[in-house]
Design an enzyme around this catalytic site. Structure first.
Site, short mmCIF file in Angstrom:
data_model
loop_
_atom_site.label_atom_id
_atom_site.label_comp_id
_atom_site.label_asym_id
_atom_site.label_seq_id
_atom_site.Cartn_x
_atom_site.Cartn_y
_atom_site.Cartn_z
N ILE A 1 19.54 55.15 47.83
CA ILE A 1 18.19 55.52 47.39
C ILE A 1 17.24 54.32 47.50
CG2 ILE A 1 16.87 56.08 45.29
CD1 ILE A 1 19.16 58.10 44.65
N GLU B 1 44.50 47.50 36.72
CA GLU B 1 45.19 48.40 35.77
C GLU B 1 45.73 49.64 36.49
OE1 GLU B 1 43.87 48.48 31.83
OE2 GLU B 1 42.99 46.48 31.96
N GLY C 1 52.41 44.03 42.23
CA GLY C 1 51.23 44.53 41.52
C GLY C 1 51.49 45.96 41.11
N GLY D 1 17.41 52.00 49.74
CA GLY D 1 17.25 51.56 51.12
C GLY D 1 17.62 50.08 51.25
N ASP E 1 48.08 52.24 29.39
CA ASP E 1 47.53 53.58 29.09
C ASP E 1 46.17 53.42 28.40
OD1 ASP E 1 49.55 55.10 30.16
OD2 ASP E 1 50.54 55.53 28.24
N GLY E 2 46.14 52.57 27.36
CA GLY E 2 44.88 52.34 26.66
C GLY E 2 43.89 51.60 27.53
C1 LIG Z 1 39.75 41.22 39.37
C2 LIG Z 1 41.17 41.54 39.03
C3 LIG Z 1 41.61 41.32 37.73
C4 LIG Z 1 42.94 41.57 37.40
N1 LIG Z 1 43.39 41.29 36.14
C5 LIG Z 1 44.71 41.39 35.86
C6 LIG Z 1 45.21 40.93 34.61
O1 LIG Z 1 44.46 40.49 33.73
N2 LIG Z 1 46.56 40.99 34.40
C7 LIG Z 1 47.42 41.47 35.34
O2 LIG Z 1 48.64 41.50 35.09
N3 LIG Z 1 46.97 41.92 36.54
C8 LIG Z 1 45.64 41.87 36.82
N4 LIG Z 1 45.17 42.29 38.04
C9 LIG Z 1 46.11 42.76 39.05
C10 LIG Z 1 46.00 44.26 39.33
O3 LIG Z 1 46.49 45.00 38.26
C11 LIG Z 1 46.70 44.54 40.66
O4 LIG Z 1 45.90 43.97 41.66
C12 LIG Z 1 46.89 46.03 40.92
O5 LIG Z 1 47.86 46.55 40.07
C13 LIG Z 1 47.29 46.31 42.38
O6 LIG Z 1 48.35 45.49 42.75
P1 LIG Z 1 48.27 44.65 44.12
O7 LIG Z 1 46.96 43.99 44.17
O8 LIG Z 1 49.48 43.79 44.18
O9 LIG Z 1 48.30 45.71 45.25
P2 LIG Z 1 49.59 46.35 45.94
O10 LIG Z 1 50.52 46.88 44.90
O11 LIG Z 1 50.13 45.41 46.93
O12 LIG Z 1 48.94 47.59 46.68
C14 LIG Z 1 48.26 47.47 47.94
C15 LIG Z 1 47.79 48.85 48.36
O13 LIG Z 1 48.93 49.71 48.52
C16 LIG Z 1 48.78 50.85 47.71
N5 LIG Z 1 50.08 51.26 47.18
C17 LIG Z 1 50.97 50.47 46.55
N6 LIG Z 1 52.06 51.19 46.19
C18 LIG Z 1 51.83 52.46 46.59
C19 LIG Z 1 52.57 53.67 46.53
N7 LIG Z 1 53.79 53.73 45.95
N8 LIG Z 1 52.04 54.79 47.07
C20 LIG Z 1 50.81 54.76 47.64
N9 LIG Z 1 50.06 53.63 47.76
C21 LIG Z 1 50.56 52.51 47.24
C22 LIG Z 1 47.84 50.45 46.58
O14 LIG Z 1 47.17 51.58 46.05
C23 LIG Z 1 46.90 49.51 47.32
O15 LIG Z 1 45.90 50.25 47.96
C24 LIG Z 1 43.83 42.09 38.38
C25 LIG Z 1 43.36 42.35 39.68
C26 LIG Z 1 42.05 42.07 40.00
C27 LIG Z 1 41.60 42.32 41.41
#
Ligand SMILES: Cc1cc2nc3c(=O)[nH]c(=O)nc-3n(C[C@H](O)[C@H](O)[C@H](O)COP(=O)(O)OP(=O)(O)OC[C@H]3O[C@@H](n4cnc5c(N)ncnc54)[C@H](O)[C@@H]3O)c2cc1C
Length: 383
Positions: A335, A361, A131, A337, A240-241
């Site tokens: 607010i 994102e 992710g 409650g 970015d966008g």
């Molecule tokens: C409702 C929803 C819709 C989505 N829609 C899309 C979509 O349309 N297309 C798509 O491609 N993706 C989509 N996503 C995926 C989303 O972009 C990822 O969930 C997000 O990028 C985080 O990745 P992860 O869930 O694998 O978390 P992980 O990468 O496993 O991260 C887990 C935790 O570790 C932290 N972490 C990870 N790396 C680091 C680091 N180097 N330093 C510090 N902290 C770190 C993160 O901040 C997080 O708190 C969606 C997610 C959700 C929940």
């Protein structure tokens, strides 16, 4: 930077405000409770030009720019953040096709999006296990004559099962990391493409979020978006966008929550100004933080409209706006409650819906990494 909206931007904003009131608001609680996907509403947004806000008119878009886009997103999200995320991802994919696509791809895919023929387009970068570190994705695309064969599993795809086309990032060169990734436009009818598990989520229930499975999925080479190896660049450019859009979405939810809390307090107090200093502080902080967030969002949008780099400013905007929106929704709930957590008020939905804006994102932690990296680069350039 211009802070007011020009007539084109105002038209997009007021159209979104009208559709938010008449189409999104009446169904938001029902979709949140019962699930489902607002196909008709999204198609209506398309017919009104809100699925191609920054797309050239030649392809059926509004050509109204990014400031218009964030103004529209903010209005819609105040009524239903979940419907709005489908609209946002669709705009993001449409922009990628408009920017990187050839004429045939623009003809084939932009028109059905901007006409509302398809309720959505999908963006598929994330995978189980990649992710935040998206460059480590494992889905492969192997060239076979005039096709690529895709194999792998993608995760968390917004509008999965409803999109008319998916922008899919897959690895074409296993020897390279980010430069080994290419982008493909995949139609859902393609053999070997399957919409798999639908995720159950804390909030944004009206947005379908699914896995996609590619099993020997043969995609025509003509559907590769841009040259081989630039898929990660396309994804990062899109994000970015996209982050500016998520900023506006979070602000929309925060604005609705703050307005509900203000109305609630106004109904309870004879003289809000004279009493309840602590409540005044809450309202003042909400109002000030929402406006500060909007300025960051507008700055990033204006940079994109001007064709300037915005990676740092988009990350700052997303970090601040989404963290702010969560704080504001939490304050609004306080607010109210106990009423705040009852389904009788939308406040608890706002809080559940807004939480994920700090994740998708790019999480807040990832935004901080981007901001720090870009700030160091900026300082090095200025030294
Ligand atoms: C409702 C929803 C819709 C989505 N829609 C899309 C979509 O349309 N297309 C798509 O491609 N993706 C989509 N996503 C995926 C989303 O972009 C990822 O969930 C997000 O990028 C985080 O990745 P992860 O869930 O694998 O978390 P992980 O990468 O496993 O991260 C887990 C935790 O570790 C932290 N972490 C990870 N790396 C680091 C680091 N180097 N330093 C510090 N902290 C770190 C993160 O901040 C997080 O708190 C969606 C997610 C959700 C929940």
């Amino acid at each position: 930077m211009e802070l007011g909206l020009d007539p084109r931007q105002e038209d997009a904003r007021s159209t979104a405000a009208r559709l938010g009131r008449t189409l999104l608001a009446p169904d938001a609680a029902r979709f949140d409770r019962d699930g489902g996907y607002p196909i008709d509403t999204l198609r209506a947004l398309g017919r009104e030009g809100l699925l191609g806000i920054n797309i050239p008119k030649a392809y059926g878009g509004r050509a109204a720019g990014v400031v218009a886009y964030v103004a529209a997103v903010r209005e819609l999200a105040a009524h239903c953040a979940a419907t709005t995320v489908g609209m946002m991802v669709t705009n993001m994919v449409a922009e990628a096709i408009a920017k990187y696509g050839d004429d045939a791809q623009k003809d084939a895919y932009l028109r059905p999006i901007t006409a509302g023929q398809w309720p959505a387009a999908g963006f598929s970068l994330s995978e189980p296990g990649s992710g935040s570190d998206a460059a480590s994705l494992r889905t492969t695309a192997v060239r076979d004559g005039d096709h690529y064969v895709l194999d792998g599993t993608k995760a968390w795809v917004t509008s999965g099962g409803y999109a008319g086309v998916y922008l899919v990032m897959a690895r074409t060169d296993p020897e390279q990391r980010s430069r080994g990734i290419s982008a493909f436009l995949v139609e859902p009818e393609t053999p070997g493409f399957e919409v798999a598990r639908a995720e159950e989520k804390l909030g944004q229930h009206a947005s379908a979020t699914t896995q996609l499975v590619f099993d020997g999925c043969r995609v025509p080479a003509a559907n590769r978006l841009g040259p081989e190896g630039i898929g990660f660049k396309i994804a990062m450019n899109s994000l970015d966008g996209g982050r500016v859009g998520v900023s506006a979405q979070a602000i929309g939810v925060a604005t609705a929550a703050a307005a509900a809390a203000t109305r609630h307090l106004a109904g309870q107090m004879d003289d809000l100004a004279a009493d309840h200093a602590d409540r005044q502080r809450e309202l003042a902080d909400c109002a000030t933080e929402i406006d500060a967030a909007w300025l960051l969002c507008l700055r990033a949008a204006a940079l994109k409209d001007a064709g300037k780099p915005l990676t740092r400013e988009a990350a700052m905007s997303k970090l601040f706006c989404t963290e702010m929106a969560h704080r504001v929704c939490e304050r609004a709930l306080r607010i109210f409650g106990a009423d705040g957590i009852s389904g009788a008020h939308p406040i608890e939905r706002y809080l559940r819906d807004v939480r994920v804006t700090r994740i998708y994102e790019g999480t807040s932690e990832v935004q901080r990494i981007v901001i720090a990296r870009e700030t160091l680069r900026l300082m090095a350039r200025q030294a």
